[in-house]
Design an enzyme around this catalytic site. Structure first.
Site, PDB file in Angstrom:
ATOM      1  N   GLU A   1       0.832  -1.213   0.000  1.00 24.40           N
ATOM      2  CA  GLU A   1       0.000   0.000   0.000  1.00 24.40           C
ATOM      3  C   GLU A   1       0.868   1.264   0.000  1.00 24.40           C
ATOM      4  OE1 GLU A   1      -3.049  -0.251  -0.613  1.00 24.40           O
ATOM      5  OE2 GLU A   1      -3.868  -2.059   0.295  1.00 24.40           O
TER       6      GLU A   1
ATOM      7  N   HIS B   1     -12.815  -3.301   3.082  1.00 22.28           N
ATOM      8  CA  HIS B   1     -11.387  -3.608   3.200  1.00 22.28           C
ATOM      9  C   HIS B   1     -10.830  -3.179   4.574  1.00 22.28           C
ATOM     10  CE1 HIS B   1      -7.054  -3.140   1.359  1.00 22.28           C
ATOM     11  NE2 HIS B   1      -7.038  -3.620   2.591  1.00 22.28           N
TER      12      HIS B   1
ATOM     13  N   HIS C   1      -7.484  -3.244   9.530  1.00 22.94           N
ATOM     14  CA  HIS C   1      -8.728  -3.936   9.164  1.00 22.94           C
ATOM     15  C   HIS C   1      -9.620  -4.120  10.401  1.00 22.94           C
ATOM     16  CE1 HIS C   1      -6.120  -6.147   5.826  1.00 22.94           C
ATOM     17  NE2 HIS C   1      -6.290  -4.860   5.559  1.00 22.94           N
TER      18      HIS C   1
HETATM   19  P1  13P Z   1       1.147  -5.475   3.041  1.00 27.58           P
HETATM   20  O1  13P Z   1       1.560  -6.745   3.734  1.00 27.58           O
HETATM   21  O2  13P Z   1       1.769  -5.354   1.676  1.00 27.58           O
HETATM   22  O3  13P Z   1       1.443  -4.287   3.930  1.00 27.58           O
HETATM   23  O4  13P Z   1      -0.412  -5.535   2.779  1.00 27.58           O
HETATM   24  C1  13P Z   1      -1.353  -5.658   3.805  1.00 27.58           C
HETATM   25  C2  13P Z   1      -2.657  -5.010   3.508  1.00 27.58           C
HETATM   26  O5  13P Z   1      -3.445  -4.801   4.419  1.00 27.58           O
HETATM   27  C3  13P Z   1      -2.985  -4.613   2.108  1.00 27.58           C
HETATM   28  O6  13P Z   1      -4.113  -3.797   2.074  1.00 27.58           O
HETATM   29 ZN    ZN Z   2      -5.407  -3.928   3.850  1.00 27.62          ZN
END
Ligand code: 13P
Ligand code: ZN
Length: 271
Positions: free
Chosen positions: A120, A216, A145
């Site tokens: 991200e 998400h 999340h």
């Molecule tokens: P990364 O492990 O690349 O940080 O991704 C985790 C994530 O939450 C993607 O939205």
């Molecule tokens: Zn994420």
């Protein structure tokens, strides 16, 4: 004994250790399954000449976009595919410090290990670029999340402008007091995409410190990583109160608009 760029650099170490502390909270909250979530902090003011002189330990990597305000900036970034629960204990083995190159479109890793930054990164760096551009003192961006907030984003009517903000604010006075700009909404977009990054800036520019990535997670900005975490935690508390009321079999009344207006006046809140 392994050396780290944090050795003898108290301010830089404190900032990275605060990221580690918050990473532990994200795991404990159940918001950070596997590698879920990511954190970056702008450490440009905390790096001395010796850090600036460090050679690259990675190839030059493309950001995917050009970010003029980031020229010569330094960021600590969670590594992609790395677990928050591991980062909580070993931040420099599960994240790295990057330098933005003079073309403002590429970066290189400088310490401690060549751990590739989060997928991200476009969203994090675009938001830092936006923040610097508007003269903000915010240094931290957090994506996570949170279960109850993500669940609420699966209900279309909640995604209309400020519907969720008003529900969450009305559950308990602290939520409006400590997350006074509310919760912006970003429609579902591909994780890691430049489009998601642009939509995130647009939502933040609409005067939010925390935005929901539909189905998400959330993305928050703050003076430091603890402040960003606290806003997400406060919003989530309200989401849990809402859920618990619904599961007790009733729709919660919520504070009235008058009560929330009074709160804004007395505490000089922006909305
Ligand atoms: P990364 O492990 O690349 O940080 O991704 C985790 C994530 O939450 C993607 O939205
Ligand atoms: Zn994420």
């Amino acid at each position: 004994m392994k050396t780290s760029v944090l050795d003898n650099r108290a301010a830089l170490a404190a900032a990275v250790n605060q990221v580690a502390e918050v990473a532990g909270y994200l795991w404990q909250k159940g918001w950070a399954e596997r590698n879920g979530g990511n954190i970056t902090i702008n450490v440009t003011d905390l790096v001395d000449g010796a850090v600036r002189a460090l050679p690259a330990i990675s190839e030059k990597k493309a950001i995917g976009t050009t970010l003029p305000h980031l020229k010569g900036c330094y960021f600590y970034c969670k590594g992609t595919n790395r677990r928050m629960r591991d980062l909580a204990r070993w931040p420099m083995d599960n994240g790295s410090i990057i330098r933005i190159l003079d073309d403002c479109a590429h970066y290189e890793i400088i310490a401690d290990n060549p751990v590739m930054p989060t997928s991200e990164l476009p969203s994090h760096l675009c938001v830092h670029n936006y923040l610097i551009g508007k003269g903000s003192t915010y240094k931290a961006t957090v994506h996570t999340h949170p279960i109850e907030l993500v669940a609420m984003s699966h209900h279309k009517p909640f995604l209309e402008k400020d519907v969720l903000t008003n529900i969450l604010w009305s559950m308990i006075p602290e939520t409006k007091a400590f997350c006074p700009r509310g919760l912006g909404i970003v429609p579902y977009m591909l994780p890691g995409s430049v489009e998601l990054a642009q939509a995130t800036i647009d939502a933040i520019d609409d005067d939010y410190d925390v935005v929901m990535w539909e189905k998400h997670g959330v993305f928050a900005v703050g003076e430091d990583v603890m402040e960003a975490f606290d806003m997400i935690d406060t919003l989530t508390k309200s989401a849990i109160i809402y859920r618990d009321a619904r599961s007790m079999g009733f729709v919660p009344d919520g504070m009235t608009q008058e009560q929330m207006k009074e709160l804004s006046e007395v505490f000089h809140l922006p909305k």
